[in-house]
Scaffold this motif. Structure first.
Motif, mmCIF file in Angstrom:
data_model
loop_
_atom_site.group_PDB
_atom_site.id
_atom_site.type_symbol
_atom_site.label_atom_id
_atom_site.label_comp_id
_atom_site.label_asym_id
_atom_site.label_seq_id
_atom_site.Cartn_x
_atom_site.Cartn_y
_atom_site.Cartn_z
ATOM 1 N N TRP A 1 -82.410 -46.296 -44.707
ATOM 2 C CA TRP A 1 -82.759 -45.103 -43.974
ATOM 3 C C TRP A 1 -81.211 -45.043 -43.782
ATOM 4 C CZ3 TRP A 1 -86.374 -42.046 -45.749
ATOM 5 C CH2 TRP A 1 -87.279 -42.815 -45.975
ATOM 6 N N GLU A 2 -80.658 -46.427 -42.788
ATOM 7 C CA GLU A 2 -79.044 -46.303 -42.442
ATOM 8 C C GLU A 2 -78.287 -46.443 -43.150
ATOM 9 O OE1 GLU A 2 -77.423 -44.592 -39.692
ATOM 10 O OE2 GLU A 2 -79.596 -43.974 -38.516
ATOM 11 N N THR A 3 -78.860 -47.625 -44.206
ATOM 12 C CA THR A 3 -77.064 -47.749 -44.734
ATOM 13 C C THR A 3 -77.582 -47.496 -46.235
ATOM 14 O OG1 THR A 3 -79.196 -49.665 -45.854
ATOM 15 C CG2 THR A 3 -77.342 -50.517 -44.369
ATOM 16 N N ALA A 4 -78.464 -46.786 -46.663
ATOM 17 C CA ALA A 4 -77.738 -46.390 -48.060
ATOM 18 C C ALA A 4 -78.802 -43.967 -47.786
ATOM 19 C CB ALA A 4 -79.404 -45.877 -48.805
ATOM 20 N N ASP A 5 -80.021 -44.075 -47.408
ATOM 21 C CA ASP A 5 -79.596 -42.285 -47.081
ATOM 22 C C ASP A 5 -78.424 -41.974 -46.622
ATOM 23 O OD1 ASP A 5 -82.851 -42.204 -48.370
ATOM 24 O OD2 ASP A 5 -83.098 -43.688 -47.368
ATOM 25 N N ARG A 6 -78.257 -42.628 -44.759
ATOM 26 C CA ARG A 6 -77.396 -41.817 -44.411
ATOM 27 C C ARG A 6 -75.848 -41.543 -45.757
ATOM 28 N NH1 ARG A 6 -75.812 -40.833 -39.281
ATOM 29 N NH2 ARG A 6 -77.779 -41.420 -38.283
ATOM 30 N N ARG A 7 -75.383 -42.537 -45.920
ATOM 31 C CA ARG A 7 -74.663 -42.455 -46.662
ATOM 32 C C ARG A 7 -74.435 -42.086 -48.015
ATOM 33 N NH1 ARG A 7 -72.774 -46.934 -50.984
ATOM 34 N NH2 ARG A 7 -74.363 -47.740 -50.966
ATOM 35 N N PHE A 8 -75.976 -41.570 -48.430
ATOM 36 C CA PHE A 8 -75.607 -40.658 -50.041
ATOM 37 C C PHE A 8 -75.836 -39.565 -49.661
ATOM 38 C CE2 PHE A 8 -77.105 -44.987 -51.610
ATOM 39 C CZ PHE A 8 -76.060 -44.891 -52.933
ATOM 40 N N LEU A 9 -76.479 -39.120 -48.004
ATOM 41 C CA LEU A 9 -76.676 -38.527 -47.733
ATOM 42 C C LEU A 9 -74.625 -37.098 -47.442
ATOM 43 C CD1 LEU A 9 -79.952 -37.838 -46.012
ATOM 44 C CD2 LEU A 9 -79.228 -36.268 -47.764
ATOM 45 N N GLU A 10 -74.247 -37.483 -47.053
ATOM 46 C CA GLU A 10 -73.689 -37.561 -46.071
ATOM 47 C C GLU A 10 -72.374 -37.710 -47.643
ATOM 48 O OE1 GLU A 10 -71.536 -41.076 -43.746
ATOM 49 O OE2 GLU A 10 -72.672 -40.041 -42.082
ATOM 50 N N GLU A 11 -71.925 -38.698 -48.930
ATOM 51 C CA GLU A 11 -71.322 -38.077 -49.966
ATOM 52 C C GLU A 11 -72.620 -36.864 -50.267
ATOM 53 O OE1 GLU A 11 -72.097 -41.982 -52.548
ATOM 54 O OE2 GLU A 11 -72.682 -40.819 -53.366
ATOM 55 N N ALA A 12 -73.086 -36.704 -50.443
ATOM 56 C CA ALA A 12 -74.160 -35.229 -51.046
ATOM 57 C C ALA A 12 -73.017 -34.313 -50.253
ATOM 58 C CB ALA A 12 -75.089 -35.153 -50.942
ATOM 59 N N PHE A 13 -73.152 -33.637 -49.332
ATOM 60 C CA PHE A 13 -72.456 -32.859 -48.259
ATOM 61 C C PHE A 13 -71.198 -32.856 -48.498
ATOM 62 C CE2 PHE A 13 -76.985 -33.936 -45.474
ATOM 63 C CZ PHE A 13 -77.820 -33.523 -46.281
ATOM 64 N N LYS A 14 -70.604 -33.672 -48.282
ATOM 65 C CA LYS A 14 -69.294 -33.860 -48.312
ATOM 66 C C LYS A 14 -68.656 -33.375 -49.752
ATOM 67 C CE LYS A 14 -67.676 -36.928 -45.105
ATOM 68 N NZ LYS A 14 -67.743 -38.934 -44.535
ATOM 69 N N ALA A 15 -69.378 -33.430 -50.616
ATOM 70 C CA ALA A 15 -69.150 -33.272 -52.399
ATOM 71 C C ALA A 15 -69.034 -31.729 -52.287
ATOM 72 C CB ALA A 15 -69.158 -34.353 -53.376
ATOM 73 N N ALA A 16 -70.931 -31.634 -51.529
ATOM 74 C CA ALA A 16 -70.080 -29.681 -51.902
ATOM 75 C C ALA A 16 -69.744 -28.522 -50.850
ATOM 76 C CB ALA A 16 -71.953 -29.909 -51.534
ATOM 77 N N GLY A 17 -69.060 -29.851 -49.304
ATOM 78 C CA GLY A 17 -68.926 -28.895 -48.681
ATOM 79 C C GLY A 17 -69.273 -27.988 -47.278
ATOM 80 N N VAL A 18 -70.359 -28.570 -47.288
ATOM 81 C CA VAL A 18 -71.217 -28.218 -46.435
ATOM 82 C C VAL A 18 -71.097 -28.368 -44.943
ATOM 83 C CG1 VAL A 18 -72.762 -27.384 -48.016
ATOM 84 C CG2 VAL A 18 -73.705 -29.263 -47.220
ATOM 85 N N GLN A 19 -71.298 -28.198 -43.746
ATOM 86 C CA GLN A 19 -71.477 -28.817 -42.521
ATOM 87 C C GLN A 19 -73.359 -29.271 -42.206
ATOM 88 O OE1 GLN A 19 -70.553 -24.956 -40.143
ATOM 89 N NE2 GLN A 19 -70.177 -26.873 -38.708
ATOM 90 N N TYR A 20 -73.117 -29.915 -41.898
ATOM 91 C CA TYR A 20 -74.434 -31.661 -41.829
ATOM 92 C C TYR A 20 -74.575 -31.995 -40.401
ATOM 93 C CZ TYR A 20 -71.348 -34.924 -42.763
ATOM 94 O OH TYR A 20 -70.219 -36.610 -43.130
ATOM 95 N N ASP A 21 -75.566 -32.563 -40.032
ATOM 96 C CA ASP A 21 -76.030 -32.877 -38.749
ATOM 97 C C ASP A 21 -76.973 -34.045 -38.916
ATOM 98 O OD1 ASP A 21 -76.145 -34.556 -36.279
ATOM 99 O OD2 ASP A 21 -76.898 -32.550 -35.078
ATOM 100 N N ILE A 22 -76.891 -35.052 -38.994
ATOM 101 C CA ILE A 22 -77.921 -36.516 -39.424
ATOM 102 C C ILE A 22 -77.831 -37.145 -38.809
ATOM 103 C CG2 ILE A 22 -78.355 -38.715 -41.140
ATOM 104 C CD1 ILE A 22 -76.135 -37.419 -43.107
#
Ligand code: BGC
Length: 364
Positions: A52-73
């Motif tokens: 959850w912290e080492t993979a999901d957070r990292r890859f979700l951030e990666e996807a959101f940043k690539a799409a240029g959207v705001q997020y809160d995890i």
């Protein structure tokens, strides 16, 4: 970073234009109107699995940043009250989509229903909320995960030449629908062997909240109950597998008794390299995060994507539009595939004493 800001600005402009264009026929409920995406994600905890912290957070951030959207995890740290408070705060802060990994279906459903009533799009991420109202479910084919574990244990028992092995089960959390699916998967392989008396069914327990410390206590009791005669352990994830291995070590049985796992965690992969763990199941979380991110963004824009697949919610009876990705079995020979996929690094897995084992397993 700069690129990200520009992308957000561009999306904002497009959104404004979209709203103007639609304003003539504003008779709808507004849910389909284009909004600037802001995605809230609630992860379950950081102890039941490293992912959850080492993979999901990292890859979700990666996807959101690539799409240029705001997020809160955020992470609920296995606290159901905190889970609901985080959801309330996210809804108040104006998220357009909420992605949750529920701690149980009851609180998950309450959060999803509230989000829905406020016009917030919802996605069940990794765990299906039974009786819930999520618009999409993104996960892996979890029954296949279990099937790979059952087949893996069976292969390792055959490799060791054990006759009529006694197999113990350490199942996942009783409140996690995935744990039910994993068990259905490994039962489909192992139950026929118990029925034909090829294998002997040993002790079986579910581990509350996938708690690794509790799993060690439970497995120690199982081993005592079986008078030390356990020949294989079907552990539902790497954390539970490691708990069993810690007790096997105390009894000088590690390496002799094959143990399964799931998540391809650094610890799990190292246990495989040493020979204390037979296999793990790798789930490419990067793809899971990307699929969920794409859907959340589409929902915020009022678009409906066809996933081409549904999953039946056994409690609510709903056919939930779903994305189900394919898991992969990992043995010593292909630990290198997990590293090559960028899920864990060679530096982590092959640190210190593991360097030689990595070289032996062809990890260069
Ligand atoms: C996930 C697993 C994870 C477990 C414990 C399950 O729902 O699918 O990957 O190991 O929860 O966090």
């Amino acid at each position: 970073m700069r690129k990200g800001i520009l992308t957000i600005a561009a999306v904002g402009l497009l959104t404004t234009g979209g709203l103007t264009a639609c304003s003539d026929d504003s008779g709808g409920d507004g849910a389909a109107a284009a909004k600037t995406p802001k995605i809230g994600v609630i992860l379950p905890d950081s102890k039941s699995s490293a992912r959850w912290e080492t993979a999901d957070r990292r890859f979700l951030e990666e996807a959101f940043k690539a799409a240029g959207v705001q997020y809160d995890i955020q992470n609920a740290q296995n606290d159901k009250t905190a889970f609901q408070t985080i959801a309330d705060q996210m809804i108040t802060s104006g998220v357009t989509a909420l992605m949750i990994v529920n701690l149980d279906s009851g609180t998950g459903k309450a959060v999803l229903d509230k989000a829905k009533s406020q016009g917030v799009a919802t996605i069940d991420y990794d765990r299906l909320t039974l009786g819930g109202s999520a618009q999409y479910y993104v996960s892996f084919d979890n029954e296949t995960v279990g099937k790979l574990q059952g087949e893996g244990l069976s292969k390792c028992l055959t490799d060791k030449g054990v006759k009529n092995p006694v197999v113990a089960y350490l199942n996942g959390s009783p409140t996690d629908n995935n744990a039910t699916l994993f068990k259905a998967g490994y039962d489909s392989v192992l139950k026929p062997k118990f029925d034909s008396k090829e294998y002997v069914k040993g002790p079986e327990d579910a581990v509350p909240a996938w708690d690794n410390a509790q799993a060690a206590t439970i497995f120690e009791q199982q081993l005592t109950k079986a008078n030390g005669k356990i020949d294989g352990v079907l552990a539902a994830n790497d954390g539970l597998g490691n708990a069993a291995i810690s007790i096997l070590k105390k009894n000088k049985l590690n390496g002799k008794v094959p143990v399964t796992g799931q998540d391809a965690s650094t610890e799990g992969l190292q246990n495989i390299l040493v020979g204390d763990q037979c296999m793990t199941v790798y789930k490419a979380v990067r793809e899971e995060a990307k699929a969920a991110s794409d859907l959340a963004i589409a929902l915020a824009k009022g678009e409906k994507k066809d996933t081409g697949q549904t999953v039946k919610d056994p409690e609510g009876g709903r056919d939930v539009p779903s994305v189900l990705l394919t898991p992969k079995a990992i043995y010593k020979e292909n630990v290198k595939d997990v590293i090559a996929d960028g899920y864990v690094t060679k530096e982590e897995v092959c640190a210190g004493a593991y360097a030689k084992l990595c070289a032996d397993a062809g990890i260069s």
